[in-house]
Scaffold this motif. Structure first.
Motif, PDB file in Angstrom:
ATOM      1  N   GLU A  49     -12.067   7.938  -6.320  1.00  0.00           N
ATOM      2  CA  GLU A  49     -11.309   8.932  -5.558  1.00  0.00           C
ATOM      3  C   GLU A  49     -10.230   8.257  -4.705  1.00  0.00           C
ATOM      4  O   GLU A  49      -9.098   8.730  -4.636  1.00  0.00           O
ATOM      5  CB  GLU A  49     -12.262   9.745  -4.676  1.00  0.00           C
ATOM      6  N   CYS A  50     -10.572   7.153  -4.066  1.00  0.00           N
ATOM      7  CA  CYS A  50      -9.594   6.421  -3.247  1.00  0.00           C
ATOM      8  C   CYS A  50      -8.457   5.886  -4.119  1.00  0.00           C
ATOM      9  O   CYS A  50      -7.277   5.979  -3.744  1.00  0.00           O
ATOM     10  CB  CYS A  50     -10.267   5.271  -2.506  1.00  0.00           C
ATOM     11  N   LEU A  51      -8.798   5.344  -5.276  1.00  0.00           N
ATOM     12  CA  LEU A  51      -7.775   4.789  -6.179  1.00  0.00           C
ATOM     13  C   LEU A  51      -6.878   5.864  -6.780  1.00  0.00           C
ATOM     14  O   LEU A  51      -5.742   5.581  -7.154  1.00  0.00           O
ATOM     15  CB  LEU A  51      -8.442   4.000  -7.309  1.00  0.00           C
ATOM     16  N   ALA A  52      -7.374   7.092  -6.853  1.00  0.00           N
ATOM     17  CA  ALA A  52      -6.607   8.189  -7.455  1.00  0.00           C
ATOM     18  C   ALA A  52      -5.499   8.695  -6.527  1.00  0.00           C
ATOM     19  O   ALA A  52      -4.605   9.419  -6.975  1.00  0.00           O
ATOM     20  CB  ALA A  52      -7.548   9.342  -7.813  1.00  0.00           C
ATOM     21  N   LYS A  53      -5.545   8.317  -5.255  1.00  0.00           N
ATOM     22  CA  LYS A  53      -4.536   8.782  -4.302  1.00  0.00           C
ATOM     23  C   LYS A  53      -3.177   8.166  -4.637  1.00  0.00           C
ATOM     24  O   LYS A  53      -3.088   6.992  -4.994  1.00  0.00           O
ATOM     25  CB  LYS A  53      -4.924   8.395  -2.863  1.00  0.00           C
ATOM     26  N   GLN A  54      -2.131   8.972  -4.460  1.00  0.00           N
ATOM     27  CA  GLN A  54      -0.761   8.528  -4.734  1.00  0.00           C
ATOM     28  C   GLN A  54      -0.450   7.262  -3.938  1.00  0.00           C
ATOM     29  O   GLN A  54      -0.580   7.248  -2.721  1.00  0.00           O
ATOM     30  CB  GLN A  54       0.213   9.644  -4.352  1.00  0.00           C
ATOM     31  N   GLY A  55      -0.075   6.179  -4.634  1.00  0.00           N
ATOM     32  CA  GLY A  55       0.325   4.941  -3.975  1.00  0.00           C
ATOM     33  C   GLY A  55      -0.821   4.088  -3.463  1.00  0.00           C
ATOM     34  O   GLY A  55      -0.597   3.069  -2.810  1.00  0.00           O
ATOM     35  N   SER A  56      -2.060   4.466  -3.762  1.00  0.00           N
ATOM     36  CA  SER A  56      -3.215   3.712  -3.274  1.00  0.00           C
ATOM     37  C   SER A  56      -3.303   2.347  -3.946  1.00  0.00           C
ATOM     38  O   SER A  56      -3.074   2.213  -5.151  1.00  0.00           O
ATOM     39  CB  SER A  56      -4.500   4.490  -3.552  1.00  0.00           C
ATOM     40  N   VAL A  57      -3.645   1.342  -3.140  1.00  0.00           N
ATOM     41  CA  VAL A  57      -3.813  -0.020  -3.635  1.00  0.00           C
ATOM     42  C   VAL A  57      -5.163  -0.534  -3.139  1.00  0.00           C
ATOM     43  O   VAL A  57      -5.522  -0.340  -1.976  1.00  0.00           O
ATOM     44  CB  VAL A  57      -2.686  -0.938  -3.097  1.00  0.00           C
ATOM     45  N   GLU A  58      -5.907  -1.175  -4.037  1.00  0.00           N
ATOM     46  CA  GLU A  58      -7.181  -1.793  -3.666  1.00  0.00           C
ATOM     47  C   GLU A  58      -6.907  -3.241  -3.296  1.00  0.00           C
ATOM     48  O   GLU A  58      -6.219  -3.952  -4.028  1.00  0.00           O
ATOM     49  CB  GLU A  58      -8.147  -1.707  -4.849  1.00  0.00           C
ATOM     50  N   ASP A  59      -7.431  -3.673  -2.147  1.00  0.00           N
ATOM     51  CA  ASP A  59      -7.155  -5.003  -1.627  1.00  0.00           C
ATOM     52  C   ASP A  59      -8.461  -5.604  -1.108  1.00  0.00           C
ATOM     53  O   ASP A  59      -9.432  -4.875  -0.882  1.00  0.00           O
ATOM     54  CB  ASP A  59      -6.112  -4.871  -0.503  1.00  0.00           C
ATOM     55  N   TYR A  60      -8.478  -6.925  -0.926  1.00  0.00           N
ATOM     56  CA  TYR A  60      -9.676  -7.610  -0.432  1.00  0.00           C
ATOM     57  C   TYR A  60      -9.321  -8.578   0.702  1.00  0.00           C
ATOM     58  O   TYR A  60      -9.601  -9.765   0.620  1.00  0.00           O
ATOM     59  CB  TYR A  60     -10.371  -8.335  -1.591  1.00  0.00           C
ATOM     60  N   PRO A  61      -8.714  -8.061   1.803  1.00  0.00           N
ATOM     61  CA  PRO A  61      -8.302  -8.954   2.892  1.00  0.00           C
ATOM     62  C   PRO A  61      -9.477  -9.562   3.660  1.00  0.00           C
ATOM     63  O   PRO A  61      -9.299 -10.557   4.360  1.00  0.00           O
ATOM     64  CB  PRO A  61      -7.471  -8.040   3.800  1.00  0.00           C
ATOM     65  N   PHE A  62     -10.673  -8.977   3.535  1.00  0.00           N
ATOM     66  CA  PHE A  62     -11.846  -9.466   4.263  1.00  0.00           C
ATOM     67  C   PHE A  62     -12.828 -10.187   3.347  1.00  0.00           C
ATOM     68  O   PHE A  62     -13.973 -10.385   3.702  1.00  0.00           O
ATOM     69  CB  PHE A  62     -12.550  -8.296   4.970  1.00  0.00           C
ATOM     70  N   GLY A  63     -12.396 -10.543   2.134  1.00  0.00           N
ATOM     71  CA  GLY A  63     -13.273 -11.217   1.180  1.00  0.00           C
ATOM     72  C   GLY A  63     -13.714 -10.284   0.065  1.00  0.00           C
ATOM     73  O   GLY A  63     -13.393  -9.089   0.069  1.00  0.00           O
ATOM     74  N   ASP A  64     -14.469 -10.828  -0.878  1.00  0.00           N
ATOM     75  CA  ASP A  64     -14.862 -10.109  -2.089  1.00  0.00           C
ATOM     76  C   ASP A  64     -15.877  -8.992  -1.854  1.00  0.00           C
ATOM     77  O   ASP A  64     -16.136  -8.204  -2.756  1.00  0.00           O
ATOM     78  CB  ASP A  64     -15.456 -11.080  -3.113  1.00  0.00           C
ATOM     79  N   GLU A  65     -16.465  -8.935  -0.675  1.00  0.00           N
ATOM     80  CA  GLU A  65     -17.548  -7.976  -0.429  1.00  0.00           C
ATOM     81  C   GLU A  65     -17.085  -6.615   0.084  1.00  0.00           C
ATOM     82  O   GLU A  65     -17.896  -5.705   0.212  1.00  0.00           O
ATOM     83  CB  GLU A  65     -18.565  -8.581   0.557  1.00  0.00           C
ATOM     84  N   VAL A  66     -15.788  -6.475   0.416  1.00  0.00           N
ATOM     85  CA  VAL A  66     -15.309  -5.201   0.963  1.00  0.00           C
ATOM     86  C   VAL A  66     -14.001  -4.803   0.275  1.00  0.00           C
ATOM     87  O   VAL A  66     -12.996  -5.501   0.408  1.00  0.00           O
ATOM     88  CB  VAL A  66     -15.072  -5.275   2.495  1.00  0.00           C
ATOM     89  N   ALA A  67     -14.048  -3.683  -0.459  1.00  0.00           N
ATOM     90  CA  ALA A  67     -12.830  -3.133  -1.058  1.00  0.00           C
ATOM     91  C   ALA A  67     -12.115  -2.323   0.014  1.00  0.00           C
ATOM     92  O   ALA A  67     -12.708  -1.447   0.644  1.00  0.00           O
ATOM     93  CB  ALA A  67     -13.177  -2.243  -2.250  1.00  0.00           C
ATOM     94  N   VAL A  68     -10.844  -2.652   0.236  1.00  0.00           N
ATOM     95  CA  VAL A  68     -10.030  -1.950   1.227  1.00  0.00           C
ATOM     96  C   VAL A  68      -8.954  -1.182   0.473  1.00  0.00           C
ATOM     97  O   VAL A  68      -8.260  -1.750  -0.371  1.00  0.00           O
ATOM     98  CB  VAL A  68      -9.398  -2.948   2.228  1.00  0.00           C
ATOM     99  N   PHE A  69      -8.827   0.096   0.784  1.00  0.00           N
ATOM    100  CA  PHE A  69      -7.834   0.934   0.116  1.00  0.00           C
ATOM    101  C   PHE A  69      -6.711   1.216   1.101  1.00  0.00           C
ATOM    102  O   PHE A  69      -6.953   1.642   2.230  1.00  0.00           O
ATOM    103  CB  PHE A  69      -8.486   2.219  -0.403  1.00  0.00           C
ATOM    104  N   LYS A  70      -5.480   0.942   0.637  1.00  0.00           N
ATOM    105  CA  LYS A  70      -4.303   1.049   1.493  1.00  0.00           C
ATOM    106  C   LYS A  70      -3.258   1.914   0.815  1.00  0.00           C
ATOM    107  O   LYS A  70      -3.194   1.973  -0.414  1.00  0.00           O
ATOM    108  CB  LYS A  70      -3.683  -0.326   1.734  1.00  0.00           C
ATOM    109  N   VAL A  71      -2.429   2.531   1.645  1.00  0.00           N
ATOM    110  CA  VAL A  71      -1.244   3.223   1.171  1.00  0.00           C
ATOM    111  C   VAL A  71      -0.101   2.696   2.035  1.00  0.00           C
ATOM    112  O   VAL A  71      -0.230   2.650   3.265  1.00  0.00           O
ATOM    113  CB  VAL A  71      -1.394   4.764   1.217  1.00  0.00           C
ATOM    114  N   ALA A  72       0.960   2.231   1.399  1.00  0.00           N
ATOM    115  CA  ALA A  72       2.109   1.638   2.096  1.00  0.00           C
ATOM    116  C   ALA A  72       1.648   0.550   3.070  1.00  0.00           C
ATOM    117  O   ALA A  72       2.150   0.433   4.174  1.00  0.00           O
ATOM    118  CB  ALA A  72       2.924   2.710   2.803  1.00  0.00           C
ATOM    119  N   GLY A  73       0.644  -0.232   2.649  1.00  0.00           N
ATOM    120  CA  GLY A  73       0.165  -1.347   3.457  1.00  0.00           C
ATOM    121  C   GLY A  73      -0.777  -0.988   4.590  1.00  0.00           C
ATOM    122  O   GLY A  73      -1.209  -1.862   5.328  1.00  0.00           O
TER     123      GLY A  73
END
Length: 121
Positions: A13-37
């Motif tokens: 659902e998070c990835l389906a959002k317009q412009g959503s990007v999956e990132d791992y700024p806190f390491g491999d254990e936490v998926a962070v979802f961002k829009v426009a950074g």
């Protein structure tokens, strides 16, 4: 819904959002979802219980924490503007999906007009 499959559902659902990007700024254990950074969701990928942290209007955040034991102040986040939701099935899926939309919308609303125009066709 089992918490692993519910975690997969909220990630999708998070990835389906317009412009959503999956990132791992806190390491491999936490998926962070961002829009426009900007973050709108965090999903820990470790062992159960699965959870998701979402940005939330402060008044709604307090109301939700009062209604659901599975919703608490954001774990390692601004407690006023973030909630952490344990994915144990006690929060109805429809409401959980609405809370993902709410978090995303809060972030998009704070973007510049130029960023929003670029994001939304």
């Amino acid at each position: 819904m089992a918490d692993g499959s519910q975690r997969d559902r909220v990630i999708a659902e998070c990835l389906a959002k317009q412009g959503s990007v999956e990132d791992y700024p806190f390491g491999d254990e936490v998926a962070v979802f961002k829009v426009a950074g900007r973050m709108f969701a965090l999903v820990p990928l470790g062992s159960p219980p699965a959870s998701i942290s979402l940005k939330c209007d402060p008044d709604l955040a307090v109301d939700l924490r009062g209604r659901y034991a599975a919703i608490t102040a954001g774990y390692h986040l601004n407690k006023r503007h973030w909630n952490t939701i344990i994915l144990d099935g006690s929060v109805p899926e429809e409401e959980l999906l609405e809370l993902i939309d709410h978090s995303y919308d809060l972030v998009v609303t704070r973007l510049t007009k130029a960023q929003r125009d670029e994001l939304l066709p």
